[in-house]
Scaffold this motif. Structure first.
Motif, mmCIF file in Angstrom:
data_model
loop_
_atom_site.group_PDB
_atom_site.id
_atom_site.type_symbol
_atom_site.label_atom_id
_atom_site.label_comp_id
_atom_site.label_asym_id
_atom_site.label_seq_id
_atom_site.Cartn_x
_atom_site.Cartn_y
_atom_site.Cartn_z
ATOM 1 N N MET A 850 10.597 5.985 -4.361
ATOM 2 C CA MET A 850 9.458 5.773 -5.265
ATOM 3 C C MET A 850 9.563 4.434 -5.979
ATOM 4 S SD MET A 850 8.663 9.525 -6.910
ATOM 5 C CE MET A 850 10.329 9.839 -7.475
ATOM 6 N N ILE A 851 10.773 4.086 -6.435
ATOM 7 C CA ILE A 851 10.938 2.790 -7.129
ATOM 8 C C ILE A 851 10.647 1.639 -6.186
ATOM 9 C CG2 ILE A 851 12.651 1.309 -8.244
ATOM 10 C CD1 ILE A 851 13.994 3.870 -9.283
ATOM 11 N N PHE A 852 11.176 1.705 -4.970
ATOM 12 C CA PHE A 852 10.917 0.640 -4.006
ATOM 13 C C PHE A 852 9.434 0.526 -3.695
ATOM 14 C CE2 PHE A 852 15.370 1.698 -2.262
ATOM 15 C CZ PHE A 852 15.949 0.841 -3.183
ATOM 16 N N THR A 853 8.766 1.639 -3.572
ATOM 17 C CA THR A 853 7.327 1.612 -3.281
ATOM 18 C C THR A 853 6.560 0.930 -4.400
ATOM 19 O OG1 THR A 853 7.579 3.678 -2.047
ATOM 20 C CG2 THR A 853 5.350 3.026 -2.672
ATOM 21 N N TYR A 854 6.862 1.288 -5.650
ATOM 22 C CA TYR A 854 6.156 0.678 -6.782
ATOM 23 C C TYR A 854 6.438 -0.813 -6.880
ATOM 24 C CZ TYR A 854 5.588 5.567 -8.140
ATOM 25 O OH TYR A 854 5.280 6.900 -8.145
ATOM 26 N N ILE A 855 7.665 -1.218 -6.608
ATOM 27 C CA ILE A 855 7.996 -2.644 -6.662
ATOM 28 C C ILE A 855 7.216 -3.424 -5.612
ATOM 29 C CG2 ILE A 855 9.849 -4.317 -6.243
ATOM 30 C CD1 ILE A 855 11.777 -2.344 -7.544
ATOM 31 N N PHE A 856 7.159 -2.895 -4.401
ATOM 32 C CA PHE A 856 6.449 -3.613 -3.340
ATOM 33 C C PHE A 856 4.939 -3.600 -3.568
ATOM 34 C CE2 PHE A 856 10.247 -2.432 -0.531
ATOM 35 C CZ PHE A 856 10.870 -3.632 -0.816
ATOM 36 N N ILE A 857 4.405 -2.531 -4.134
ATOM 37 C CA ILE A 857 2.980 -2.516 -4.464
ATOM 38 C C ILE A 857 2.690 -3.554 -5.529
ATOM 39 C CG2 ILE A 857 1.170 -1.136 -5.542
ATOM 40 C CD1 ILE A 857 2.300 1.295 -4.129
ATOM 41 N N LEU A 858 3.569 -3.652 -6.537
ATOM 42 C CA LEU A 858 3.386 -4.654 -7.580
ATOM 43 C C LEU A 858 3.449 -6.059 -7.000
ATOM 44 C CD1 LEU A 858 3.112 -5.368 -10.584
ATOM 45 C CD2 LEU A 858 5.606 -5.231 -10.757
ATOM 46 N N GLU A 859 4.392 -6.307 -6.106
ATOM 47 C CA GLU A 859 4.473 -7.631 -5.479
ATOM 48 C C GLU A 859 3.201 -7.946 -4.701
ATOM 49 O OE1 GLU A 859 6.748 -9.953 -1.864
ATOM 50 O OE2 GLU A 859 6.550 -7.788 -1.973
ATOM 51 N N MET A 860 2.685 -6.957 -3.986
ATOM 52 C CA MET A 860 1.470 -7.175 -3.208
ATOM 53 C C MET A 860 0.288 -7.494 -4.120
ATOM 54 S SD MET A 860 -0.344 -4.543 -0.538
ATOM 55 C CE MET A 860 -0.831 -3.437 -1.861
ATOM 56 N N LEU A 861 0.180 -6.785 -5.240
ATOM 57 C CA LEU A 861 -0.916 -7.055 -6.181
ATOM 58 C C LEU A 861 -0.791 -8.441 -6.772
ATOM 59 C CD1 LEU A 861 -1.111 -3.591 -8.000
ATOM 60 C CD2 LEU A 861 -2.643 -4.480 -6.233
ATOM 61 N N LEU A 862 0.418 -8.850 -7.102
ATOM 62 C CA LEU A 862 0.611 -10.198 -7.637
ATOM 63 C C LEU A 862 0.186 -11.258 -6.626
ATOM 64 C CD1 LEU A 862 4.060 -9.814 -9.443
ATOM 65 C CD2 LEU A 862 1.845 -10.164 -10.529
ATOM 66 N N LYS A 863 0.528 -11.063 -5.383
ATOM 67 C CA LYS A 863 0.127 -12.040 -4.363
ATOM 68 C C LYS A 863 -1.367 -12.013 -4.117
ATOM 69 C CE LYS A 863 4.541 -12.466 -1.958
ATOM 70 N NZ LYS A 863 5.289 -12.306 -0.702
ATOM 71 N N TRP A 864 -1.969 -10.848 -4.224
ATOM 72 C CA TRP A 864 -3.427 -10.794 -4.110
ATOM 73 C C TRP A 864 -4.084 -11.627 -5.205
ATOM 74 C CZ3 TRP A 864 -4.790 -4.945 -2.904
ATOM 75 C CH2 TRP A 864 -4.441 -4.676 -1.570
ATOM 76 N N MET A 865 -3.565 -11.469 -6.418
ATOM 77 C CA MET A 865 -4.143 -12.226 -7.534
ATOM 78 C C MET A 865 -3.865 -13.721 -7.379
ATOM 79 S SD MET A 865 -5.795 -10.271 -9.580
ATOM 80 C CE MET A 865 -5.924 -11.395 -10.953
ATOM 81 N N ALA A 866 -2.696 -14.070 -6.865
ATOM 82 C CA ALA A 866 -2.326 -15.481 -6.768
ATOM 83 C C ALA A 866 -3.060 -16.195 -5.648
ATOM 84 C CB ALA A 866 -0.819 -15.601 -6.569
#
Length: 1555
Positions: A850-866
Motif C-alpha cells: 500500500m505504501i509503495f502504491t501511494y508513493i508511485f501514484i503521488l509521483e505520477m500526479l506530480l509528473k502530470w502536473m509538471a
C-alpha cells in the motif's frame, strides 16, 4: 577349416560377399602400391619439397599402405589397431582436392593462433578442477541408506561383510523411475533423506562411477563436460543434492567463464583468421583476374582473326565476280560468329534453342494473339497478384490446420480446399503459359518452381489411393515457399545461400569427410567391443540405440557428438572398450568437429553480412502486389477523409496530396542488415508525405519535440527511437501553423530546460487572443494587456507546475524513487510458498504494498502536473511507469475480494519499473531494440522454414507417438505382446486406459513447433527422436527402431532449420550492431555516456601498473633483500612454487592411503612456510609500503589464513574444519599468473577484451538478471505447487525465489527446460491430483498449466537468447577491434603507455635518458607496433637519433623517431608528432634538457671515417717501414727482403691495429 566350412554352409551369401570384398581390397592395395612406386621413381625419395617425402600427404599414403601390407601378409593381422589404421585411407580425398588441402592449411594456421586460448583454457580447466576436488571430493557417494531396525539382521544391509564399503543394494532409497540411488548431504540446504533413512558415504559414484570429483582426471572430465554444456543439469542436481544449493555459485562462474568468455575468445580468433584468409584470397584474385581476362580476350581475338582469315581465303578461291562483295560477306560472317559465340556460352546446345524458337513460341493467328494479349492483361494486373498472394496465405493456413485426431468435417474441408488451391495454381500456370509462351514462361525461375508445385499437386490427386505413394502429401509444404515470390528478403537470403554453397563447398566437403572418417574409425575401433560386451550396458544384452557396431549408427553417434551430446554415449563406450581409447576418440571428434563447425558458422555469417549491400531486383509480382496495396490504401484513406472531413471545408487538392502518399511509398526491403526496419520505413513515409516541411533541421534531429509544437518532457540525450517516433507523430499532427499550441513567455522553467505548455484553463482564457494570432511564437503574441488580463487561478496553477517540476527533477527525489522501486521489487522475492506460515512478514508486505502504491501514484500526479498529460504519455518510459502503477492498483483491488484474487498474480510486472529508473537499463533496452527489431524480417523467414518442417512432421508422425504403457513399471509393452491400440484397450489396469501419447509430438502445428524448439536447443531431442524412430503407424504399438531412417528428417532440420537460420539471424544482428556502433563514433552501444568516459580509465588501468614505485631502503641488508624480492628471478621462483603447489594438489584422491595423507600434509606445510618466508622478506624490504600494494595484502591474507587453517584443526577438531581448506587457500595464489607484468603476456592479451567489455557486459547482465527476476516471480505464482517429477524436484523447483532463479539459470543456458515443461504438462487426473492438500497454505492441487508453461518457457528462451547473443557479440567485437588496431599499425594511447612502462625498466632513476648501448635492448623489449626485433642496430642508426654528452639519448627523441617509423609518410604524422611532444611536455613540465652534440647516424659516420683513416695511415706506415728496411739492406748489401715478408709484416700490423 571346419569353422570356415560351417560358416559357409550357414551363410553362403555372407561368405561370398566377404570373399569379393577381399579381392577388391587386394586390387586397391595393388593400385596404391603402384602409385607410391611411381611417385618414388618420378620425384625421388628425399630431394627437396618436390620429393616424395617432402609432401606430408605422401607420408600418410605410405604409412597406410605399409600397414595394410603388414596386415595382409604378416601374422600381426589379429591386432585390431593395425586394421583400424586402414581407415586413414579416407583422408586421401583431401590430398586429391587442392581446395581441401589449402583449407586444411588454413585450419592449421587457425590452430596455431588458438594456441594461447587453448593454453588459457587448459589452465582454467585445471584450476576449476582443483577447486571442484576441494569442494566436492567424495560427496557424490553420499546416499540415503535404510537404517536397520532392532529386529533386522545387520548383514542384510551389508552383504559384502566389509564394514568400510557398502555396495549398492536395495537398501538405498530410489526415486520413482530413477536408476541410481538418491543423493544426500549433511548441510541444511542439501538433499535430505526420507524418514527411516540416513545419509551415509557408501556405494559407487553416479553414472556407473564416471561422474565424480574424487581425482583430478575425473574432475577434469566433469569440468570439460560443463564447458561444453552437455547434460549439465544432471551434474547440477547431483552436486546440489550432495553438497548444498549454495554451490550453485560455482556452476554459474564456470558456465560464464567457459561457455561464454572462452567460447567468445575462440570465436574471435577464428573470425579474425577467417577475415585474414578472406582478404588474402581477395588480393590473390585481384592479381590473377586481370591476367585471366587478358588471356581470354587474346584467345577470343585470335579466334576471330583466324575465322576472318579463313573467310578471306575462301573468297579468294571463288570467282572474280564475287570478290566485290567479299567485304560485306566478311562483315556478316564476323557478326554471325559473334552471335554463335554468345550462344555457345549458354548451357544447352544450339539445336535446342532452335527447337525452342520453333515449337515453344506460339504466334499462330491473330485470334490467338488477341487472346494472348487479353490473358496477359489479366495475369499482369496488380489485383491478380494480390488474389494469388491471398490464396497462398490461405493455403498455408489450411496446411497449418491439419492435426490429429481430425473430425470428418474438418478433413473434408481441408481436402476441398486442397483441390481448390490446386485448381487455382494450375489455372495460374496455364494462363501464364498462354500469356508468355512456354519458352518465356520457363525462362523465369519462380515459374519453374510453380510448375513443379502444380505437377506434384496433380500427382498427389492421381496417386492418393495407391498404397505407399501417400508421401506426395508431404510436398504440399513447398507451397509455403511461393511467398518468396512476393518477398524480397526471402530472395536475398536464397541468393546468399546459393553463393555460400559455391564459396563454402570445400569446407562442407571437409566437414562431411571428417564425419565419415570418424564414423568409420569408431566402427573399426569399437564395433566388435559393443557386440562382445553389450551385457555391460544393457541387462537384456541388446545393443542400445546409440552404438558404433555398424556404420549407420556410428555415423549418427558422431553427428550427435558434434551436436554437443556426448557424455552419455561416452559412458557406454568406456564400459565396453575402456577409458583411454574412448576418451581419446571422443576428444578428437569434439575438438576437430567443433573447430570445423565454428569455422563454417563464421564463414556463413561473414557471407550473409557481405550481402548487406546487395539489392534484389523487385520482380513483377512483388511490384504488382505493392501497387495493389497502395491503391487499396488510397481508397480507404480517401473514404475516411471524406467521412471525417465532410463538415469541414478542405480543398480537394489537399486530399489528393494525402492520397498520393500511399502510391509513392517505397519499401526499402532489399538489404539483409535493414530487413524489416519499420522505423526507417516510417521515417521515409513521413518525409514523403510532406508533413515535416514546417520543422527546422534542428527540430527534426532533436530527440525532444519543439516547444512550439507540444508539451515536452526532460528526456535523456540517448532516448530510444520509439520515443522519437512518438514525438514525430506529435510534430506531424501539429505541423500546420494554425494548429500550434500557445506557449507562455514564462514557460521556460527555472529548474530545468523543460518548456511547460499552458494548461487547459489558460487555453480557455487565451483562446480568443490566440485565435487572432495563430502564427506567433513564444512570447511574441503576448502583450501587457493579455498578461494583466490573466486570472489569478492561472498564476497559481503556473506556480504549482513550476514547483512540481522542481520536485520531480530534484536528484534526491529521483534517488528516493529509485530506492522505493528497488524495495518494492525485492519484496516480491519473499512471497513464496512459506509466506502463509510467516504471518508477521505477510502483514508487513501488505502494508508495504500500500505504501509503495501511494508513493508511485503521488509521483505520477506530480509528473502530470509538471509536464502535462500529452508530454507524459508521449514518453515511453513514463507510459511504462503508468502501466506499473495500474498493476499496483489492480493487485490491491485483488486483495479486497476473493473472486478478484487472480489480479494479485500480475504483481510480477512490478519490477518493470526498474527499467525506467536506471539509465543503464534504458541504454541496454534501446540498443537491443535497435539491433533486434530490424531482424524481424529474417526471423519471419526462419519461422517459415520451421513451419515447413512442422507440417512435414505432421504428415510423417501425426498420431504415431501413442504407445501402450505398463502402469506398474511405467515402461512400454513390447510389440510382441501388444501390437495395436485395440489389444492395448483390452488390458485395463484400475479402469484406466494405458494407451498414451507422448508429451511432445507432431499431432498439430503448435506441438510441432514446440518439438522443433526442443530439437533446436538440444533439450529433450533424444526422446523425440526415439519416439519418431520407433513409430510404426497410427494406432500401432511402436517397435524398436522400426522407422530408423527418419533420423534423416532430424538431421536435415538441424542443418537447414537450426544452423542456417541461426547464421542468418546472427549476421543480421551483427550488422545492426556495427551500424549503430559507427553512428556512435565507434563506442559500445550498450554503455552510457558516463561509462564511455570511464572506458579510457579502464584501458589505462589494464595497460599500466598503477602502483607507485617503492623507494629503495638505505640499509644495506634491506637494500639487498629489496633487490632480491624485486628481481625477475625471484618472481619466476615464486611462480614456479605456485605451479608446483597446484601439481601437488592434483595427486590427491578420495580414497588415498594414510601415508599419502601424511605426505600431502607435509607438502602443504612446506608451501605455507615458503610463502611465509616470502611475506617476511617483502615486509623487511618494503617496510610500511608493503601494505600499499593490493597484491601484497592478498598474499598476506593467504599466509594468515593458511597458518590458521593448519592450526585450527588441532584445537577445534578436524570435523569442523574441512581438510581441503588450506589447499584452496594456497591455490588462490595462482591468480598471480594473470597479473600484469608477472605472468605470461599472452594471458594478459586474452584477458584484455573481457576487461574492456566489462561495463557493457555488466549492463547486459543486469538486464538479464531483471528478466530472470520477473520470470522467477511469475513462476512462483503459477508453478510453485506443481507435482515433482522429471525436471522439477527438491532442488530445482518454483517453491522459493532461490530455487526459481536456479531453474531459470538452467533454462538460460538451454539446459533441462524440457523436463520442467514435462512436469508442468501434468494437468489431467491420471497425472496429478487437483484436490491435493498442500500443508501450510490454502492452495490445493499439484497440477500444471500447459499453455501457460509453454508461453512462459518459450518467451523466456527467446528473450534470454537475444541478450546472450549480444553479450557474445560485444566480447567478440572488442577482440576484433583490438586485433585490427594491432594489424593496422596505428598507434594509440595504449601503445604509448606500454612504451613508458618499458622505459621505466631501462631508466629507473627517471633521468629521461638512456645510454646508446642500451638502445638495442630497449627496442627489442617494446611491444608491437613499436617493437624492433634483433639484430636492429642498423635500423636504429638509420633513425638518426640526437645524442647528448655521454652518448645518451632522450626519451622523447626515441619516441618520436619510433612513431615516425611506424606511421611512415602518413598525412597525420606531423599532427601526431606534435601532439606527442606537447603531451610529453605537459606530463613532464620539468624536462631535463641537454644540448645534443651529435646524432646516431653522424656518430656512425664518424666511426666509419675514423676507421678508414686509421687503416690508410697504418698502410702508409707499413709501406714507409718496408721502404726504409729495403734501403738499409741495399746499403748493407746483405740480402734482399723476401717477397713474402712484406705480406707477413702487413698481416702482423693488421692484427695489432684496433677496429
Amino acid at each position: 577349416m571346419e569353422t570356415f566350412l560351417e560358416e559357409w554352409c550357414q551363410s553362403p551369401w555372407k561368405m561370398w560377399t566377404h570373399t569379393t570384398m577381399r579381392k577388391k581390397i587386394n586390387t586397391l592395395l595393388g593400385i596404391y602400391t603402384f602409385e607410391i612406386l611411381v611417385k618414388l621413381f618420378a620425384r625421388g625419395v628425399w630431394a627437396g619439397s618436390f620429393s616424395f617425402l617432402g609432401d606430408p600427404w605422401n607420408w600418410l599414403d605410405f604409412s597406410v599402405t605399409v600397414f595394410e601390407i603388414i596386415i595382409r601378409y604378416s601374422p600381426l593381422s589379429f591386432i585390431p589397431m593395425l586394421q583400424t589404421v586402414r581407415t586413414l585411407r579416407i583422408l586421401k580425398i583431401i590430398s586429391l582436392n587442392q581446395g581441401l588441402k589449402s583449407l586444411v592449411g588454413v585450419l592449421i594456421c587457425c590452430v596455431k593462433k588458438l594456441t594461447g586460448v587453448i593454453i588459457l583454457t587448459l589452465f582454467f580447466l585445471s584450476i576449476f578442477s582443483l577447486i571442484g576436488m576441494g569442494l566436492f571430493m567424495g560427496n557424490l557417494k553420499h546416499k540415503c541408506f535404510r537404517w536397520p531396525q532392532e529386529n533386522e539382521n545387520e548383514t542384510l544391509h551389508n552383504r559384502t561383510g566389509n564394514p568400510y564399503y557398502i555396495r549398492e543394494t536395495e537398501n538405498f532409497y530410489y526415486l520413482e523411475g530413477e536408476r541410481y540411488a538418491l543423493l544426500c548431504g549433511n548441510r541444511t540446504d542439501a538433499g535430505q533423506c526420507p524418514e527411516g533413512y540416513v545419509c551415509v558415504k557408501a556405494g559407487i559414484n553416479p553414472d556407473q562411477g564416471f561422474t565424480n570429483f574424487d581425482s583430478f582426471g575425473w574432475a577434469l572430465l566433469a569440468l570439460f563436460r560443463l564447458m561444453t554444456q552437455d547434460y549439465p543439469e544432471a551434474l547440477y542436481h547431483q552436486i546440489l543434492y550432495a553438497s548444498g544449493k549454495v554451490y550453485m555459485i560455482f556452476f554459474v562462474v564456470v558456465s560464464f567463464w567457459f561457455s561464454f568468455y572462452m567460447a567468445s575468445l575462440f570465436l574471435g580468433i577464428l573470425a579474425m583468421a577467417h577475415e585474414e584468409e578472406k582478404q588474402r584470397v581477395g588480393e590473390t584474385t585481384k592479381k590473377t583476374e586481370p591476367k585471366f581476362q587478358k588471356t581470354g580476350k587474346e584467345l577470343q581475338g585470335g579466334n576471330e582473326t583466324a575465322e576472318a582469315k579463313a573467310i578471306q581465303i575462301e573468297m579468294k578461291k571463288r570467282s572474280p565476280a564475287s570478290t566485290d562483295t567479299s567485304l560485306d560477306v566478311l562483315e556478316d560472317a564476323t557478326l554471325r560468329h559473334k552471335e554463335e559465340l554468345e550462344k555457345s556460352k549458354k548451357i544447352c546446345p544450339l539445336c535446342w534453342y532452335k527447337f525452342a524458337e520453333t515449337f515453344l513460341i506460339w504466334n499462330c493467328s491473330p485470334c490467338w494473339l488477341k487472346l494472348k494479349e487479353f490473358v496477359h492483361r489479366i495475369i499482369t494486373a496488380p489485383f491478380t497478384d494480390l488474389f494469388l498472394f491471398i490464396c497462398i496465405i490461405l493455403n498455408v493456413s489450411f496446411l497449418a490446420l491439419e492435426h490429429y485426431p481430425m473430425s470428418e468435417q474438418t478433413s473434408n474441408l481441408l481436402s476441398t480446399g486442397n483441390l481448390v488451391f490446386i485448381g487455382i495454381f494450375t489455372a495460374e500456370m496455364i494462363l501464364k503459359i498462354i500469356a508468355m509462351h512456354p519458352y518465356g514462361y520457363f525462362q523465369v525461375g519462380w515459374n519453374i518452381f510453380d510448375s513443379i508445385i502444380v505437377f506434384l499437386g496433380l500427382a498427389e490427386l492421381f496417386l492418393a489411393y495407391i498404397e505407399g505413394l501417400a508421401v506426395f502429401q508431404s510436398f504440399r509444404m513447398l507451397r509455403i515457399f511461393k511467398l518468396g515470390k512476393y518477398w524480397p528478403t526471402f530472395q536475398i537470403l536464397m541468393w546468399s545461400l546459393s553463393n555460400s554453397w559455391v564459396a563454402l563447398k570445400d569446407l562442407v566437403l571437409l566437414l562431411f569427410t571428417f564425419i565419415f572418417f570418424s564414423a568409420a574409425f569408431g566402427m573399426r575401433l569399437f564395433g566388435q567391443n559393443y557386440e562382445k560386451f553389450v551385457c555391460h550396458i544393457d541387462r537384456d544384452c541388446q545393443l542400445p540405440r546409440w552404438h558404433m557396431h555398424d556404420f549407420f549408427h556410428s555415423f549418427l553417434n558422431v553427428f550427435r557428438i558434434i551436436c554437443g551430446e556426448w557424455i552419455e554415449t561416452l559412458w557406454d563406450c568406456m564400459q565396453v572398450a575402456g577409458q583411454s581409447w574412448c576418451i581419446s576418440f571422443y576428444l578428437m571428434v569434439i575438438l576437430i568437429g567443433n573447430l570445423l563447425v565454428l569455422y563454417l558458422f563464421l564463414a556463413l555469417v561473414s557471407l550473409f553480412s557481405s550481402c548487406k549491400d546487395v539489392t534484389a531486383e523487385e520482380n513483377d509480382e512483388a511490384k504488382n502486389l505493392r501497387l495493389a496495396m497502395a491503391k487499396i490504401k488510397k481508397e480507404i484513406n480517401y473514404a475516411f477523409l471524406k467521412i471525417l472531413c465532410k463538415k469541414q471545408n478542405i480543398p480537394e487538392e489537399t486530399m489528393d496530396r494525402v492520397n498520393e502518399v500511399y502510391v509513392k511509398e517505397d519499401i526499402s526491403d532489399h538489404t539483409l542488415s535493414e530487413l524489416s526496419n519499420t522505423q526507417d520505413f516510417l521515417k521515409d513515409k513521413e518525409k514523403s508525405s510532406g508533413t515535416e516541411k514546417n520543422m527546422t533541421e534542428n527540430e527534426s534531429q532533436s530527440l525532444i519535440p519543439s516547444p512550439s509544437v507540444s508539451e515536452t518532457v526532460p528526456i535523456a540525450s540517448g532516448e530510444s527511437d520509439i520515443e522519437n517516433l512518438d514525438n514525430k507523430e506529435i510534430q506531424s499532427k501539429s505541423g500546420d501553423g494554425g494548429s500550434k499550441e500557445k506557449i507562455k513567455q514564462s514557460s521556460s522553467s527555472e529548474c530545468s530546460t523543460v518548456d511547460i505548455a499552458i494548461s487547459e484553463e489558460e487555453e480557455m482564457v487565451y483562446g480568443h487572443e490566440s485565435s487572432k494570432h495563430p502564427k506567433n511564437g513564444y512570447g511574441h503574441s503576448s502583450s501587457l494587456g493579455q498578461i494583466s488580463g490573466a486570472s489569478k487561478k492561472g498564476k497559481i496553477c503556473r506556480n504549482i507546475r513550476k514547483t512540481c517540476c522542481k520536485i520531480v527533477e530534484n536528484n534526491w527525489f529521483k534517488c528516493f524513487i529509485g530506492l522505493v522501486t528497488l524495495l518494492s521489487t525485492s519484496t516480491l522475492a519473499l512471497e513464496d510458498i512459506y509466506i502463509d506460515q510467516r504471518k508477521t512478514v505477510k502483514i508487513l508486505l501488505e502494508y508495504a504494498d500500500m505504501i509503495f502504491t501511494y508513493i508511485f501514484i503521488l509521483e505520477m500526479l506530480l509528473k502530470w502536473m509538471a509536464y502535462g498529460f500529452k508530454a507524459y504519455f508521449s514518453n515511453s518510459w513514463y507510459r511504462l511507469d503508468f502501466m506499473v502503477v495500474i498493476v499496483f492498483c489492480l493487485s490491491l483491488i485483488g486483495k479486497t475480494r476473493e473472486e478478484l484474487q487472480p489480479l494479485i498474480s500480475i504483481k510480477f510486472l512490478r519490477p518493470l519499473r526498474v527499467l525506467s529508473q536506471f539509465e543503464r537499463m534504458k541504454v541496454v533496452v534501446r540498443a537491443l531494440i535497435k539491433t533486434t527489431l530490424p531482424t524481424l524480417n529474417v526471423f519471419l523467414v526462419c519461422l517459415m522454414i520451421w513451419l515447413t518442417f512442422s507440417i512435414m512432421g505432421i504428415h510423417l508422425f501425426a498420431g504415431t507417438f501413442y504407445e501402450c504403457i505398463d502402469p506398474t513399471s511405467g515402461e512400454r509393452f513390447p510389440s510382441s505382446e501388444v501390437m495395436n491400440k485395440g489389444q492395448c484397450e483390452s488390458l485395463l489396469f484400475n479402469d484406466s486406459m494405458p494407451w498414451e501419447n507422448a508429451k511432445l509430438n507432431f499431432d498439430n502445428v503448435g506441438n510441432g513447433f514446440l518439438s522443433l524448439l526442443q530439437l533446436a536447443t538440444f533439450n529433450g531431442w533424444i526422446t523425440i527422436m526415439n519416439s519418431a524412430i520407433d513409430s510404426v503407424a497410427i494406432n500401432m504399438q511402436p517397435r524398436f527402431e522400426d522407422n530408423i531412417y527418419m533420423y534423416y528428417y532430424f538431421i536435415n532440420f538441424i542443418i537447414l532449420g537450426v544452423f542456417l537460420p541461426l547464421s542468418m539471424l546472427i549476421s543480421a544482428i551483427v550488422d545492426n550492431f556495427n551500424k549503430h556502433k559507427i553512428k556512435l563514433g565507434g563506442s559500445n552501444i550498450f554503455i552510457t555516456v558516463k561509462q564511455r568516459k570511464q572506458y579510457s580509465r579502464l584501458k589505462k588501468l589494464m595497460y599500466e601498473d598503477s602502483q607507485r614505485p617503492i623507494p629503495h631502503p638505505r640499509s644495506k641488508l634491506q637494500g639487498f633483500i629489496f633487490d632480491l624480492v624485486t628481481s625477475q628471478v625471484f618472481n619466476v621462483i615464486v611462480m614456479v612454487l605456485i605451479c608446483f603447489q597446484a601439481i601437488a594438489m592434483m595427486i590427491d584422491t578420495d580414497e588415498h592411503s594414510l601415508q599419502m595423507e601424511i605426505a600431502l600434509y607435509w607438502i602443504n606445510l612446506i608451501f605455507v612456510i615458503l610463502y611465509t618466508m616470502e611475506c617476511i622478506l617483502k615486509l623487511i624490504a618494503f617496510r610500511c609500503f608493503y601494505f600499499t600494494i593490493a597484491w601484497n595484502i592478498f598474499d598476506f591474507m593467504v599466509v594468515i589464513f593458511s597458518i590458521t587453517g593448519l592450526c585450527l584443526p588441532m584445537t577445534v577438531g578436524y570435523y569442523l574444519v574441512p581438510p581441503s581448506l588450506v589447499k584452496l587457500i594456497l591455490l588462490s595464489r595462482i591468480i598471480h599468473i594473470l597479473r600484469l607484468g608477472k605472468g605470461p603476456k599472452v594471458f594478459h592479451n586474452l584477458m584484455l577484451p573481457l576487461m574492456l567489455s566489462l561495463p557493457a557486459l555488466l549492463n547486459l547482465i543486469l538486464l538479464i538478471f531483471l528478466v530472470m527476476f520477473i520470470y522467477a516471480i511469475f513462476g512462483m505464482y503459477n508453478f510453485a505447487y506443481v507435482k515433482k517429477e522429471a525436471g522439477i524436484n527438491d532442488v530445482s523447483n518454483f517453491e522459493t525465489f532461490g530455487s526459481s532463479m536456479l531453474c531459470l539459470f538452467q533454462v538460460a543456458i538451454f539446459a533441462g527446460w524440457d523436463g520442467m515443461l514435462v512436469a508442468i504438462f501434468n494437468s489431467k487426473w491420471s497425472d496429478c491430483d487437483p484436490d491435493k492438500i498442500n500443508p501450510g497454505t490454502q492452495v490445493r492441487g499439484d497440477c500444471g498449466n500447459p499453455s501457460v508453461g509453454i508461453l512462459y518457457f518459450v518467451s523466456y528462451i527467446l528473450i534470454s537468447w537475444v541478450i546472450i547473443v549480444n553479450m557474445y557479440i560485444v566480447v567478440v567485437m572488442e577482440f576484433l577491434t583490438i586485433a585490427s588496431k594491432k594489424k593496422n599499425r596505428t598507434l594509440s594511447e595504449d601503445d604509448f603507455r606500454k612504451f613508458f612502462q618499458v622505459w621505466k625498466r631501462f631508466d629507473p632513476d627517471r633521468t629521461q635518458y638512456i645510454d646508446s648501448s642500451k638502445l638495442s635492448d630497449f627496442a627489442a623489449a617494446l611491444d608491437p607496433p613499436l617493437f624492433m626485433a634483433k639484430p636492429n642496430k642498423g635500423q636504429l642508426i638509420a633513425l638518426d637519433l640526437p645524442m647528448a654528452v655521454g652518448d645518451r639519448i632522450h626519451c622523447l627523441d626515441i619516441l618520436l623517431a619510433f612513431t615516425k617509423r611506424v606511421m611512415g609518410q602518413d598525412v597525420r604524422m606531423e599532427k601526431v608528432l606534435s601532439e606527442i611532444e606537447s603531451g610529453f611536455l605537459l606530463a613532464n613540465p620539468f624536462k631535463i634538457t641537454c644540448e645534443p652534440i651529435t646524432t646516431t647516424l653522424k656518430r656512425k659516420q664518424e666511426a666509419v671515417s675514423a676507421t678508414i683513416i686509421q687503416r690508410a695511415y697504418k698502410n702508409y706506415r707499413l709501406r714507409q717501414k718496408d721502404k726504409n728496411t729495403s734501403d738499409i739492406h741495399m746499403i748493407d748489401g746483405d740480402r734482399d727482403v723476401p717477397a713474402t715478408k712484406e705480406g707477413a709484416y702487413f698481416n702482423k700490423a693488421n692484427e695489432k691495429s684496433p677496429i
